[in-house]
Design a protein around this motif. Sequence first.
Motif, mmCIF file in Angstrom:
data_model
loop_
_atom_site.group_PDB
_atom_site.id
_atom_site.type_symbol
_atom_site.label_atom_id
_atom_site.label_comp_id
_atom_site.label_asym_id
_atom_site.label_seq_id
_atom_site.Cartn_x
_atom_site.Cartn_y
_atom_site.Cartn_z
ATOM 1 N N ILE A 56 -70.493 -156.402 -45.554
ATOM 2 C CA ILE A 56 -71.447 -157.062 -44.684
ATOM 3 C C ILE A 56 -70.747 -157.499 -43.405
ATOM 4 N N ALA A 57 -69.589 -158.091 -43.554
ATOM 5 C CA ALA A 57 -68.784 -158.513 -42.404
ATOM 6 C C ALA A 57 -67.314 -158.310 -42.757
ATOM 7 N N GLY A 58 -66.586 -157.666 -41.849
ATOM 8 C CA GLY A 58 -65.156 -157.461 -42.068
ATOM 9 C C GLY A 58 -64.743 -156.005 -42.161
ATOM 10 N N ASP A 83 -81.147 -157.112 -45.881
ATOM 11 C CA ASP A 83 -80.322 -156.318 -44.976
ATOM 12 C C ASP A 83 -80.502 -156.771 -43.533
ATOM 13 N N GLU A 84 -81.747 -157.105 -43.165
ATOM 14 C CA GLU A 84 -82.013 -157.567 -41.797
ATOM 15 C C GLU A 84 -81.260 -158.865 -41.508
ATOM 16 N N ARG A 85 -81.254 -159.790 -42.451
ATOM 17 C CA ARG A 85 -80.546 -161.066 -42.274
ATOM 18 C C ARG A 85 -79.043 -160.824 -42.169
ATOM 19 N N PHE A 86 -78.501 -159.925 -43.012
ATOM 20 C CA PHE A 86 -77.088 -159.589 -42.927
ATOM 21 C C PHE A 86 -76.743 -159.051 -41.542
ATOM 22 N N GLN A 87 -77.606 -158.170 -41.033
ATOM 23 C CA GLN A 87 -77.347 -157.579 -39.727
ATOM 24 C C GLN A 87 -77.354 -158.651 -38.645
ATOM 25 N N LEU A 88 -78.282 -159.586 -38.711
ATOM 26 C CA LEU A 88 -78.318 -160.681 -37.740
ATOM 27 C C LEU A 88 -77.059 -161.538 -37.823
ATOM 28 N N ILE A 89 -76.630 -161.857 -39.043
ATOM 29 C CA ILE A 89 -75.416 -162.657 -39.223
ATOM 30 C C ILE A 89 -74.219 -161.930 -38.617
ATOM 31 N N LEU A 100 -64.465 -159.777 -27.159
ATOM 32 C CA LEU A 100 -65.320 -158.591 -27.083
ATOM 33 C C LEU A 100 -65.370 -158.034 -25.664
ATOM 34 N N PRO A 101 -65.296 -156.718 -25.507
ATOM 35 C CA PRO A 101 -65.493 -156.132 -24.180
ATOM 36 C C PRO A 101 -66.973 -156.235 -23.793
ATOM 37 N N TRP A 102 -67.259 -156.179 -22.497
ATOM 38 C CA TRP A 102 -68.620 -156.394 -22.000
ATOM 39 C C TRP A 102 -69.623 -155.416 -22.594
ATOM 40 N N TRP A 103 -69.216 -154.149 -22.799
ATOM 41 C CA TRP A 103 -70.171 -153.162 -23.301
ATOM 42 C C TRP A 103 -70.536 -153.436 -24.766
ATOM 43 N N GLU A 104 -69.610 -153.996 -25.536
ATOM 44 C CA GLU A 104 -69.926 -154.323 -26.919
ATOM 45 C C GLU A 104 -70.852 -155.542 -26.965
ATOM 46 N N ILE A 105 -70.634 -156.503 -26.077
ATOM 47 C CA ILE A 105 -71.527 -157.661 -25.985
ATOM 48 C C ILE A 105 -72.929 -157.191 -25.634
ATOM 49 N N SER A 106 -73.045 -156.311 -24.644
ATOM 50 C CA SER A 106 -74.340 -155.803 -24.219
ATOM 51 C C SER A 106 -75.062 -155.098 -25.371
ATOM 52 N N LYS A 107 -74.338 -154.265 -26.104
ATOM 53 C CA LYS A 107 -74.920 -153.536 -27.234
ATOM 54 C C LYS A 107 -75.390 -154.503 -28.310
ATOM 55 N N LEU A 108 -74.564 -155.502 -28.640
ATOM 56 C CA LEU A 108 -74.916 -156.452 -29.684
ATOM 57 C C LEU A 108 -76.094 -157.336 -29.283
ATOM 58 N N VAL A 109 -76.141 -157.757 -28.023
ATOM 59 C CA VAL A 109 -77.264 -158.567 -27.553
ATOM 60 C C VAL A 109 -78.555 -157.762 -27.654
ATOM 61 N N SER A 110 -78.504 -156.490 -27.290
ATOM 62 C CA SER A 110 -79.678 -155.626 -27.389
ATOM 63 C C SER A 110 -80.130 -155.488 -28.844
ATOM 64 N N GLU A 111 -79.193 -155.251 -29.770
ATOM 65 C CA GLU A 111 -79.530 -155.134 -31.185
ATOM 66 C C GLU A 111 -80.112 -156.443 -31.715
ATOM 67 N N TRP A 112 -79.491 -157.562 -31.327
ATOM 68 C CA TRP A 112 -79.972 -158.876 -31.740
ATOM 69 C C TRP A 112 -81.404 -159.096 -31.250
ATOM 70 N N HIS A 113 -81.663 -158.749 -29.998
ATOM 71 C CA HIS A 113 -82.984 -158.916 -29.394
ATOM 72 C C HIS A 113 -84.040 -158.117 -30.166
ATOM 73 N N ILE A 114 -83.733 -156.871 -30.487
ATOM 74 C CA ILE A 114 -84.671 -156.011 -31.218
ATOM 75 C C ILE A 114 -84.953 -156.579 -32.609
#
Length: 136
Positions: A56-58, A83-89, A100-114
Amino acid sequence: MKDLETVHIPVALIDSEQVEMDEFITELSESIREQGLLNPISVQALNGETPRFKVIAGKKRLAACTLLGVGEVPCRVVKDVTDERFQLIQIEENLKRVNLPWWEISKLVSEWHILRQAQLGESAPVKGKSKRENPG
């Protein structure tokens, strides 16, 4: 999360997405060799005839331990979380990391938003108001 017990699980019983072996994983493995693994890997038990676990993490910590040839790793077995809660965590934990590099932050923020929109619904702008009525 409460009621999390740390147990040692053989690496061969843990399923994880493939992680690209890069300089970070190599450096992390050296750190683990010298200092040990401070944060256990979070896993979820998979239903099946033989005991198996899903990371889940690691994922990067597991890849670094695998690179070292470690037989078993400390894990926290998390129960009763979707699974959705795990992904959010996982996304939120990654966003809190400083390196984190900027592009990974951008990708994660987008995934979090969705994911949050899927939970709360998409909001529509309301004419004449600066705030949206729905929380999504």
